[in-house]
Design a protein around this motif. Structure first.
Motif, mmCIF file in Angstrom:
data_model
loop_
_atom_site.group_PDB
_atom_site.id
_atom_site.type_symbol
_atom_site.label_atom_id
_atom_site.label_comp_id
_atom_site.label_asym_id
_atom_site.label_seq_id
_atom_site.Cartn_x
_atom_site.Cartn_y
_atom_site.Cartn_z
ATOM 1 N N GLU A 165 -4.275 14.009 1.718
ATOM 2 C CA GLU A 165 -4.988 12.950 1.001
ATOM 3 C C GLU A 165 -4.600 11.551 1.478
ATOM 4 N N GLU A 166 -3.683 11.489 2.467
ATOM 5 C CA GLU A 166 -3.250 10.222 3.067
ATOM 6 C C GLU A 166 -2.758 9.226 2.016
ATOM 7 N N LYS A 167 -1.833 9.696 1.205
ATOM 8 C CA LYS A 167 -1.264 8.866 0.150
ATOM 9 C C LYS A 167 0.182 8.491 0.492
ATOM 10 N N GLY A 168 0.613 7.364 -0.054
ATOM 11 C CA GLY A 168 2.001 6.959 0.097
ATOM 12 C C GLY A 168 2.879 7.711 -0.885
ATOM 13 N N MET A 169 4.186 7.523 -0.766
ATOM 14 C CA MET A 169 5.106 8.238 -1.653
ATOM 15 C C MET A 169 6.339 7.392 -1.932
#
Length: 272
Positions: free
Chosen positions: A94-98
């Motif tokens: 989902e190409e999300k940051g963390m």
């Protein structure tokens, strides 16, 4: 089975494949039911998927492997499937940051660092999972063992498309800088063992070319800097079946190994 039955069965299987339907045997269903009973199954599947599979296989008899398989004593093995794999894999897709918290070798714990995960890797040598991620604040590439990660959560605000593209570009530059290209030639008399040779290089990014006039196969391997020694061990394992044609460092290491082996045996022969 006559020819017409074979043609009919082939047509049915072809149509099933075109529609994305796959048939499984009773042995495969029994094996799957047995695997779902393993502790790692709760981490490998979501609760909804696990319940659905168990419902479908409820009338299937599992395989009682304990009757046929005896496990010998062995050294303690780390878990192949890690609980963080599924959430991290979803985050990458989902190409999300963390926000990640992790510990270092000296025992120091780093709390909630902003990062962008882009790859999960399994080390066959160390038998451990690694997360490759980009540190947003320090703008550097990071590699962390999943066993050293204490907590992971999504960033409260998702990264913008512009920022994701910028991080991707930066990661691509860092990866390209750390990669080495090695070219390996298959000695012609061992062409029949090509499948075995390619299997040895299966965990690397590679391309295979074939020269029809010379009847020679050549494998171009793209390897990260920290995996060169592992590639070298694979080339040593293949022995005289392959020859390094491009890669100065690997050629030098292979020459050193050969010289040490020759010196060792020469000393033994002289003593005898």
């Amino acid at each position: 089975m006559n020819l017409f039955e074979k043609i009919f069965n082939y047509q049915i299987l072809s149509r099933l494949e075109e529609s994305g339907t796959h048939t499984i045997t009773s042995q495969e269903r029994a094996w799957l039911k047995t695997m779902l009973g393993q502790p790692a199954a709760t981490d490998a599947f979501s609760e909804e998927t696990l319940q659905k599979l168990q419902l479908v296989l409820q009338d299937e008899s599992g395989m009682d492997i304990h009757k046929y398989v005896m496990e010998k004593a062995k050294s303690r093995e780390k878990q192949v499937y890690h609980p963080l794999l599924r959430p991290l894999h979803r985050c990458i897709i989902e190409e999300k940051g963390m926000l990640v918290s992790y510990s270092t070798r000296n025992g120091r714990v780093h709390e909630e660092h902003e990062g962008y995960p882009y790859k999960l890797e399994y080390s066959m040598v160390k038998r451990e999972w690694y997360l490759l991620w980009f540190h947003i604040k320090h703008r550097c590439k990071m590699s962390s063992k999943l066993s050293s990660i204490t907590a992971v959560s999504e960033l409260p605000l998702p990264l913008s498309i512009k920022e994701v593209d910028r991080i991707r570009h930066h990661v691509a530059i860092l990866q390209a800088a750390s990669k080495t290209t090695v070219r390996v030639k298959v000695v012609r008399q061992y062409n029949r063992e090509l499948s075995r040779i390619l299997y040895a290089f299966s965990c690397f990014e590679k391309e295979v070319s074939y020269d029809e006039e010379m009847d020679i196969y050549e494998v171009t391997i793209h390897v990260a800097g920290d995996e060169v020694e592992y590639l070298l061990s694979k080339i040593r394992f293949l022995g005289k079946r392959v020859q390094i044609t491009e890669g100065v460092y690997l050629k030098k290491r292979m020459l050193e190994t050969s010289k040490k082996a020759l010196e060792r045996y020469a000393e033994e022969i002289n003593h005898e």
